[in-house]
Design a protein around this motif. Structure first.
Motif, PDB file in Angstrom:
ATOM      1  N   TRP A 321      51.376  56.262  31.448  1.00 24.15           N
ATOM      2  CA  TRP A 321      49.964  55.872  31.455  1.00 24.15           C
ATOM      3  C   TRP A 321      49.813  54.401  31.109  1.00 24.15           C
ATOM      4  N   ASN A 322      50.558  53.943  30.086  1.00 29.33           N
ATOM      5  CA  ASN A 322      50.420  52.549  29.654  1.00 29.33           C
ATOM      6  C   ASN A 322      50.953  51.570  30.698  1.00 29.33           C
ATOM      7  N   VAL A 323      52.001  51.953  31.423  1.00 31.90           N
ATOM      8  CA  VAL A 323      52.495  51.110  32.512  1.00 31.90           C
ATOM      9  C   VAL A 323      51.405  50.923  33.558  1.00 31.90           C
ATOM     10  N   PHE A 324      50.752  52.012  33.926  1.00 33.99           N
ATOM     11  CA  PHE A 324      49.709  51.888  34.944  1.00 33.99           C
ATOM     12  C   PHE A 324      48.491  51.167  34.395  1.00 33.99           C
ATOM     13  N   ARG A 325      48.150  51.421  33.147  1.00 27.05           N
ATOM     14  CA  ARG A 325      47.015  50.721  32.528  1.00 27.05           C
ATOM     15  C   ARG A 325      47.256  49.209  32.511  1.00 27.05           C
ATOM     16  N   GLU A 326      48.490  48.812  32.196  1.00 26.77           N
ATOM     17  CA  GLU A 326      48.820  47.393  32.170  1.00 26.77           C
ATOM     18  C   GLU A 326      48.847  46.801  33.576  1.00 26.77           C
ATOM     19  N   THR A 327      49.278  47.595  34.552  1.00 28.94           N
ATOM     20  CA  THR A 327      49.247  47.135  35.940  1.00 28.94           C
ATOM     21  C   THR A 327      47.810  46.867  36.380  1.00 28.94           C
ATOM     22  N   LEU A 328      46.896  47.776  36.041  1.00 28.31           N
ATOM     23  CA  LEU A 328      45.488  47.588  36.388  1.00 28.31           C
ATOM     24  C   LEU A 328      44.901  46.360  35.704  1.00 28.31           C
ATOM     25  N   ARG A 329      45.428  45.998  34.547  1.00 36.41           N
ATOM     26  CA  ARG A 329      44.955  44.787  33.875  1.00 36.41           C
ATOM     27  C   ARG A 329      45.419  43.540  34.629  1.00 36.41           C
ATOM     28  N   LEU A 330      46.704  43.499  34.953  1.00 34.07           N
ATOM     29  CA  LEU A 330      47.256  42.303  35.597  1.00 34.07           C
ATOM     30  C   LEU A 330      46.871  42.193  37.071  1.00 34.07           C
ATOM     31  N   PHE A 331      46.785  43.323  37.755  1.00 37.95           N
ATOM     32  CA  PHE A 331      46.486  43.319  39.192  1.00 37.95           C
ATOM     33  C   PHE A 331      45.366  44.320  39.497  1.00 37.95           C
ATOM     34  N   PRO A 332      44.155  44.061  38.970  1.00 39.28           N
ATOM     35  CA  PRO A 332      43.055  44.990  39.273  1.00 39.28           C
ATOM     36  C   PRO A 332      42.819  45.022  40.776  1.00 39.28           C
ATOM     37  N   PRO A 333      42.822  46.198  41.397  1.00 45.08           N
ATOM     38  CA  PRO A 333      42.697  46.251  42.867  1.00 45.08           C
ATOM     39  C   PRO A 333      41.453  45.533  43.383  1.00 45.08           C
ATOM     40  N   VAL A 334      40.318  45.764  42.721  1.00 42.07           N
ATOM     41  CA  VAL A 334      39.090  45.054  43.082  1.00 42.07           C
ATOM     42  C   VAL A 334      38.967  43.887  42.115  1.00 42.07           C
ATOM     43  N   GLY A 335      39.313  42.703  42.596  1.00 44.93           N
ATOM     44  CA  GLY A 335      39.403  41.544  41.715  1.00 44.93           C
ATOM     45  C   GLY A 335      38.075  40.940  41.326  1.00 44.93           C
ATOM     46  N   PHE A 336      37.033  41.193  42.120  1.00 44.13           N
ATOM     47  CA  PHE A 336      35.711  40.687  41.759  1.00 44.13           C
ATOM     48  C   PHE A 336      34.642  41.656  42.238  1.00 44.13           C
ATOM     49  N   MET A 337      33.518  41.669  41.535  1.00 44.38           N
ATOM     50  CA  MET A 337      32.377  42.515  41.867  1.00 44.38           C
ATOM     51  C   MET A 337      31.141  41.627  41.896  1.00 44.38           C
ATOM     52  N   ALA A 338      30.459  41.614  43.023  1.00 42.99           N
ATOM     53  CA  ALA A 338      29.326  40.706  43.202  1.00 42.99           C
ATOM     54  C   ALA A 338      28.002  41.452  43.050  1.00 42.99           C
ATOM     55  N   ARG A 339      27.132  40.909  42.238  1.00 46.11           N
ATOM     56  CA  ARG A 339      25.774  41.412  42.069  1.00 46.11           C
ATOM     57  C   ARG A 339      24.795  40.299  42.463  1.00 46.11           C
ATOM     58  N   GLN A 340      23.541  40.658  42.685  1.00 47.75           N
ATOM     59  CA  GLN A 340      22.517  39.688  43.054  1.00 47.75           C
ATOM     60  C   GLN A 340      21.380  39.763  42.043  1.00 47.75           C
ATOM     61  N   SER A 341      20.971  38.619  41.541  1.00 51.46           N
ATOM     62  CA  SER A 341      19.877  38.597  40.567  1.00 51.46           C
ATOM     63  C   SER A 341      18.557  38.879  41.271  1.00 51.46           C
ATOM     64  N   ALA A 342      17.872  39.946  40.841  1.00 46.17           N
ATOM     65  CA  ALA A 342      16.611  40.333  41.488  1.00 46.17           C
ATOM     66  C   ALA A 342      15.469  39.393  41.123  1.00 46.17           C
ATOM     67  N   LYS A 343      15.606  38.674  40.013  1.00 45.41           N
ATOM     68  CA  LYS A 343      14.572  37.736  39.600  1.00 45.41           C
ATOM     69  C   LYS A 343      15.203  36.594  38.811  1.00 45.41           C
ATOM     70  N   THR A 344      14.480  35.526  38.651  1.00 42.67           N
ATOM     71  CA  THR A 344      14.972  34.399  37.863  1.00 42.67           C
ATOM     72  C   THR A 344      15.096  34.821  36.408  1.00 42.67           C
ATOM     73  N   CYS A 345      16.227  34.516  35.787  1.00 36.76           N
ATOM     74  CA  CYS A 345      16.441  34.951  34.402  1.00 36.76           C
ATOM     75  C   CYS A 345      17.354  33.971  33.670  1.00 36.76           C
ATOM     76  N   PRO A 346      17.164  33.856  32.349  1.00 35.86           N
ATOM     77  CA  PRO A 346      18.072  33.012  31.557  1.00 35.86           C
ATOM     78  C   PRO A 346      19.374  33.755  31.285  1.00 35.86           C
ATOM     79  N   MET A 347      20.458  32.986  31.227  1.00 39.61           N
ATOM     80  CA  MET A 347      21.762  33.563  30.929  1.00 39.61           C
ATOM     81  C   MET A 347      22.596  32.478  30.254  1.00 39.61           C
TER      82      MET A 347
END
Length: 461
Positions: A321-347
């Motif tokens: 389990w830990n080998v696979f958990r560490e693999t997912l850390r180093l090589f996450p299959p989905v490297g980025f997730m894009a969202r869209q801001s529905a309104k202007t907001c401070p961040m």
């Protein structure tokens, strides 16, 4: 104890000019990153076709993905690129349409619960071992091809109750490889405001690859869909049968044929492509870490002896389990997730305008210099110390989080434990001298030049 750091595209010392980023991203979005990307809490890039905000701070990630998820719907950019293949599935939709689909699919996905799915996983894993037995002992083997085949076979059996073999398997692999390679070429010009750079030939090739995959799925879905509508449901007990029975709560309406194909295409592609990516890298990391590989082999032999694995055995394979958990850390299959801001907001100290893209990048968060100790090293034992447990809580999201967390996470983890334990139980993995995999970020994190390993059969205990 020292741990090796697997190869990955070394970041530039500083951010490149937009035109250079464009040509780098056509090959791999990993090539656009620079050193500060791995340390910043939040960054921004203003491109001709897009305002983009990269969020690494754990509190902001939780805000975008969980606490204010409705204010940050899925960005249409990736959805538009995937629509020829996945249609209007839960991967590409937002709002009421997404909620309706998710509510219909959650109970239908019960068929993939671990107790039911495990025998199917084991059948496909045994088929993998039979294929490997036909490979000459100690010769080079592209493990990426095998991991893609076995994971596609598992999800195929789970959805349709039939194996994925022979010509159909190679047809799917080839079509998706073409589709994935073309995706950046179709996506990037709109981001950089140069849509005229999209070649009609690339659009045609991408749509053709999507049609090939959907055509195979439609051939399997159509007869059962028509029979079910005519009051002649089949005897199969699988995900497709559950999808055919699914009804919208308020109207009682079932999935239409095209929508059913969309959901099955999403489940098939998401259900094997991400797992195949992670398992490929896990096999490579084990080949580079013979000491860990032998400890894992001993763990599997101790837990199973000579018998076949059962579902309950998997929780006993702690190192696996830990080998696979560490693999997912180093090589996450989905490297980025894009969202869209529905309104202007401070961040933080910035103002994110309505319509801007907010990107959560597991690749960066999992390797963030302030969130992990020795972040580029492969160290499955790190999860036994308190510091890494805190990092897991704050900065670990290979399956996403919030309402859109991957519904197949438990399925994928069980599948990975079985495949990896079976592989190490029967084979000793080693690297091919001179071959260095080159990670590239496209739809998933893959190797541009494959992952070739030597597989040496182990003697029976």
């Amino acid at each position: 104890m020292s741990h090796f750091c697997p190869e990955y595209p070394r970041p530039r010392s500083r951010r490149a000019a937009n035109w250079l980023m464009f040509f780098s991203a056509r090959r791999s979005w990993l090539d656009t990153l620079y050193e500060r990307s791995y340390r910043m809490q939040m960054g921004e890039v203003h491109l001709p076709g897009l305002d983009l905000y990269m969020v690494n701070e754990p509190g902001l990630v939780k805000r975008v993905m969980t606490e204010e998820a409705q204010a940050f719907p899925k960005s249409p950019l990736l959805g538009n690129a995937l629509r020829p293949l996945l249609g209007d599935s839960i991967f590409t939709t937002n709002g009421d349409q997404w909620r309706r689909q998710r509510e219909m699919m959650d109970p239908a996905f019960e068929q993939a619960r671990l107790g039911v799915a495990f025998p199917v996983m084991r059948e496909a894993t045994n088929a993998m071992l039979e294929r490997l037995a036909r490979v000459a002992d100690g010769t080079e083997h592209d493990i990426e091809v095998e991991m893609t085949h076995v994971t596609a076979d598992i999800i195929f059996r789970t959805i349709f109750s039939v194996p994925l073999e022979g010509a159909d398997a190679h047809r799917v692999f080839d079509a998706f490889a073409r589709f994935q390679a073309l995706a950046p070429r179709l996506l990037l010009p709109s981001i950089y405001g140069v849509r005229w750079l999209v070649w009609p030939w690339d659009v045609w090739r991408s749509r053709r690859a999507a049609r090939e995959i959907r055509g195979l799925l439609e051939q399997l879905i159509r007869p059962r869909f028509d029979a079910h509508r005519q009051g002649r449901p089949g005897s199969e007990v699988d995900i497709l049968a559950s999808f055919l029975e699914a009804r919208e709560a308020s109207t009682g309406e079932p999935f239409g044929f095209e929508e059913l194909v969309d959901q099955v295409a999403m489940l098939f592609l998401a259900g094997h492509e991400t797992s195949a990516s992670a398992l490929t890298w896990a096999a490579y990391l084990l080949a580079r870490s013979p000491g860990i590989q032998e400890r894992m082999h001993d763990e599997v032999r101790s837990a199973l002896g000579e018998r076949q694995a059962e579902s309950g055995d998997m929780k006993r394979l702690t190192l696996t389990w830990n080998v696979f958990r560490e693999t997912l850390r180093l090589f996450p299959p989905v490297g980025f997730m894009a969202r869209q801001s529905a309104k202007t907001c401070p961040m933080r100290d910035k103002t994110v305008p309505a319509g801007a893209s907010v990107v959560i990048a597991p690749w960066l968060i999992h390797r963030h210099r302030d969130l992990w100790q020795d972040p580029d090293a492969f160290d499955p034992d790190r999860y036994d110390d308190d510091q890494s447990r805190e990092s897991l809580k704050q900065a670990y999201l290979p399956f996403g989080m919030g309402p859109r967390v991957c519904m197949g996470a438990a399925f994928a983890l069980q599948e990975a434990a079985l495949i990896l334990s079976s592989l190490v139980r029967h084979y000793r993995l080693s690297v091919v001298p001179g071959h260095v995999p080159q990670p590239v970020g496209r739809l998933t994190i893959r190797s541009a030049n494959g992952v070739r390993l030597r597989l040496e059969r182990r003697s029976p205990a």
